[in-house]
Design an enzyme around this catalytic site. Structure first.
Site, PDB file in Angstrom:
ATOM      1  N   HIS A  77       0.809  -1.230   0.000  1.00 16.32           N
ATOM      2  CA  HIS A  77       0.000   0.000   0.000  1.00 16.32           C
ATOM      3  C   HIS A  77       0.837   1.274   0.000  1.00 16.32           C
ATOM      4  O   HIS A  77       0.280   2.366  -0.136  1.00 16.32           O
ATOM      5  CB  HIS A  77      -0.927   0.021   1.220  1.00 16.32           C
ATOM      6  CG  HIS A  77      -1.974  -1.060   1.215  1.00 16.32           C
ATOM      7  ND1 HIS A  77      -3.064  -1.031   0.393  1.00 16.32           N
ATOM      8  CD2 HIS A  77      -2.090  -2.197   1.953  1.00 16.32           C
ATOM      9  CE1 HIS A  77      -3.829  -2.104   0.626  1.00 16.32           C
ATOM     10  NE2 HIS A  77      -3.253  -2.836   1.562  1.00 16.32           N
ATOM     11  N   CYS A 174     -31.740   1.192  20.339  1.00 18.43           N
ATOM     12  CA  CYS A 174     -30.788   2.305  20.214  1.00 18.43           C
ATOM     13  C   CYS A 174     -31.556   3.614  20.073  1.00 18.43           C
ATOM     14  O   CYS A 174     -31.202   4.635  20.667  1.00 18.43           O
ATOM     15  CB  CYS A 174     -29.897   2.123  18.998  1.00 18.43           C
ATOM     16  SG  CYS A 174     -29.087   0.525  18.837  1.00 18.43           S
ATOM     17  N   CYS A 219     -23.366  -0.733  25.333  1.00 21.99           N
ATOM     18  CA  CYS A 219     -24.781  -0.334  25.392  1.00 21.99           C
ATOM     19  C   CYS A 219     -25.676  -1.564  25.512  1.00 21.99           C
ATOM     20  O   CYS A 219     -26.658  -1.550  26.247  1.00 21.99           O
ATOM     21  CB  CYS A 219     -25.173   0.477  24.159  1.00 21.99           C
ATOM     22  SG  CYS A 219     -24.968   2.256  24.345  1.00 21.99           S
TER      23      CYS A 219
END
Lengths: 258, 132
Positions: A77, A174, A219
Site C-alpha cells: 500500500h 438504540c 450499550c
C-alpha cells in the site's frame, strides 16, 4: 420483474418504520459536542489525545513485515497518508469475494491472512486497534461518505432495523435513547446522538482505545442484552447504517469520549 | 404471574400482601434494582444525578390511582407501544436478554407492590408526601 423487485422493498420499509424521530441533518451533532470543554480539548490537541499513542503503534505495525509472505502493509500500500486517505470515511464496503460487507478491521485481517499469510489479529487486540486507528487518522477531517453501492442496501436496511429493535431485559432500542432522547440526561450523563464518526475512540471510562463494536457491546450490556459477537454480521450491518446516518459529518478519529 | 388489566389499570395486588412504601423508596433510588432515577427525577434530595428523560415522580400518587401505577410499572407498552419506560414485570416478548437476566422480570411481584405503595404516597402540595 420490476414489480417483483418493488414489493419486497416495500415490505422491508414497513418492517423498519418506527415511531422514532430521525434526526434532521441540521440537528446532527457529533458526540464531541456533548462533552466537557476539558475532554474536547484533550481530543483536539494531538499531544494530549491518548488515542495518538495507538496511532504511533499503528504506524510502526504498518511498516512491520509479518507472516509467511514476510510483507508489511506498506510493501503493497505504500505510504498510508496517501493510500489510506478516505478509506475509513467510506467503510464498511462490499467485499465481492465473500458477497458480504466488510469493515476496516475485517479488511486488515483479510490482508493478514490472504496477502501476508499471517494469523488474523484478535478482535479488540492492541495491534488491530493500532492499525485501525492509524488508518482512521488518514481520513480525519474528511466527510463520512459511505459508498453508493446497492449491494450494501439490504445489509444497511437490516442495520436500521437492528437500530430500532428493542433489546434486553430493559427493552430499549438504540433509537429510544439516541433519537428520542438525545441531549437529555441518563443519570449524570448527557445522551449523545450515537454518530460513529470518531472510532476507534479513546474512552476515559475504558482508560483505553476501543472499537465501535466494543462501544455497541457496552450499550447492549447496559440494557441487559446478550451482546453480538465481535465481527458478527449484525455489527457490520449496524456499522453500515450508522455510517449512512452520519453521512457528511467530519471524521474525528481518534476521538476521545467520556 | 397472572394479573388482570382493567382499562388502563391493574386494580388487584400482584401479591396477597400490601406493599411497603419504605422498601419501595429504597428500590426506586437503587440504580441497580429500580433504575428509576436514571430517567426520572423526584423528591430525593440526597440523590445526585437524577435523569430528565421522563417526567418527575413528584405527585405521581395524585396523578394516578394505585391500579394505574401498577400497570405503568408492570408493562407500560400496553399503554404506549413506543414508550421508553421498561416493562418491570414482563418476561415474554423480549429480545436477546442476557443469560443472567433471562426468564426474570426486572422487579418481582413483591417489589412492584412496594414501589407502587411508595409512588402512591407522592402527593402534590407542600409536605403532602410526608403523610401516610
Amino acid at each position: 420483474m420490476r414489480a417483483l423487485w418493488i414489493l419486497p422493498g416495500c415490505a422491508m420499509l414497513l418492517a423498519v418504520t418506527s415511531a422514532h424521530a430521525e434526526i434532521a441533518a441540521h440537528e446532527r451533532k457529533s458526540g464531541a459536542e456533548f462533552m466537557s470543554p476539558q475532554t474536547q480539548a484533550m481530543q483536539a490537541d494531538d499531544a494530549s489525545n491518548p488515542g495518538m499513542l495507538a496511532v504511533l503503534d499503528g504506524e510502526a505495525a504498518w511498516n512491520e513485515k509479518a507472516g509467511a509472505a514476510n510483507k508489511a502493509c506498506a510493501d503493497c500500500h505504500g505510504a498510508a497518508e496517501q493510500s489510506m486517505k478516505g478509506v475509513s470515511a467510506r467503510y464498511p464496503a462490499f467485499n465481492a469475494a465473500t458477497s458480504q460487507p466488510i469493515d476496516v478491521a475485517g479488511q486488515v485481517n483479510q490482508c493478514r491472512t490472504g496477502r501476508q499469510q499471517a494469523q488474523p489479529l484478535r478482535a479488540e487486540s492492541r495491534e488491530l486497534l493500532a492499525l485501525t486507528t492509524y488508518i482512521g487518522l488518514q481520513s480525519r477531517g474528511m466527510s463520512v461518505a459511505p459508498p453508493d453501492d446497492e449491494r450494501l442496501t439490504p445489509f444497511r436496511e437490516r442495520g436500521k432495523a437492528l437500530f430500532n429493535q428493542r433489546l434486553g431485559q430493559l427493552n430499549f432500542s438504540c433509537a429510544h435513547c439516541h433519537e428520542d432522547n438525545w441531549g437529555r440526561k441518563l443519570g449524570s450523563a448527557p445522551i449523545p446522538q450515537a454518530h460513529a464518526n470518531a472510532y476507534p475512540i479513546y474512552r476515559l471510562e475504558w482508560q483505553d482505545v476501543g472499537s465501535l463494536q466494543r462501544r455497541l457491546r457496552n450499550c447492549m450490556s447496559g440494557v441487559r442484552a446478550a451482546p453480538y459477537s465481535y465481527g458478527s454480521i449484525e455489527f457490520i450491518e449496524l456499522e453500515l447504517f450508522l455510517a449512512e446516518r452520519a453521512r457528511g459529518m467530519a471524521v474525528e478519529t481518534p476521538g476521545v469520549r467520556p | 404471574m397472572p394479573f388482570e388489566v382493567v382499562g388502563d389499570a391493574i386494580p388487584a395486588s400482584l401479591t396477597a400482601e400490601k406493599g411497603d412504601p419504605a422498601r419501595g423508596r429504597a428500590i426506586v433510588v437503587d440504580r441497580q434494582k429500580g433504575l428509576c432515577l436514571l430517567c426520572h427525577s423526584g423528591p430525593f434530595p440526597e440523590q445526585r444525578f437524577q435523569g430528565d428523560i421522563a417526567p418527575s415522580l413528584e405527585g405521581a400518587g395524585s396523578r394516578w390511582s394505585e391500579g394505574q401505577l401498577r400497570l405503568r410499572l408492570v408493562d407500560a407498552t400496553r399503554l404506549n407501544p413506543d414508550t421508553s419506560m421498561p416493562s418491570y414485570y414482563k418476561i415474554d416478548g423480549l429480545n436477546r436478554v442476557a443469560p443472567a437476566f433471562r426468564g426474570k422480570p426486572i422487579l418481582d411481584a413483591a417489589q412492584i407492590e412496594d414501589v407502587m405503595a411508595y409512588l402512591a404516597t407522592l402527593r402534590d402540595g407542600p409536605g403532602a408526601q410526608e403523610k401516610p
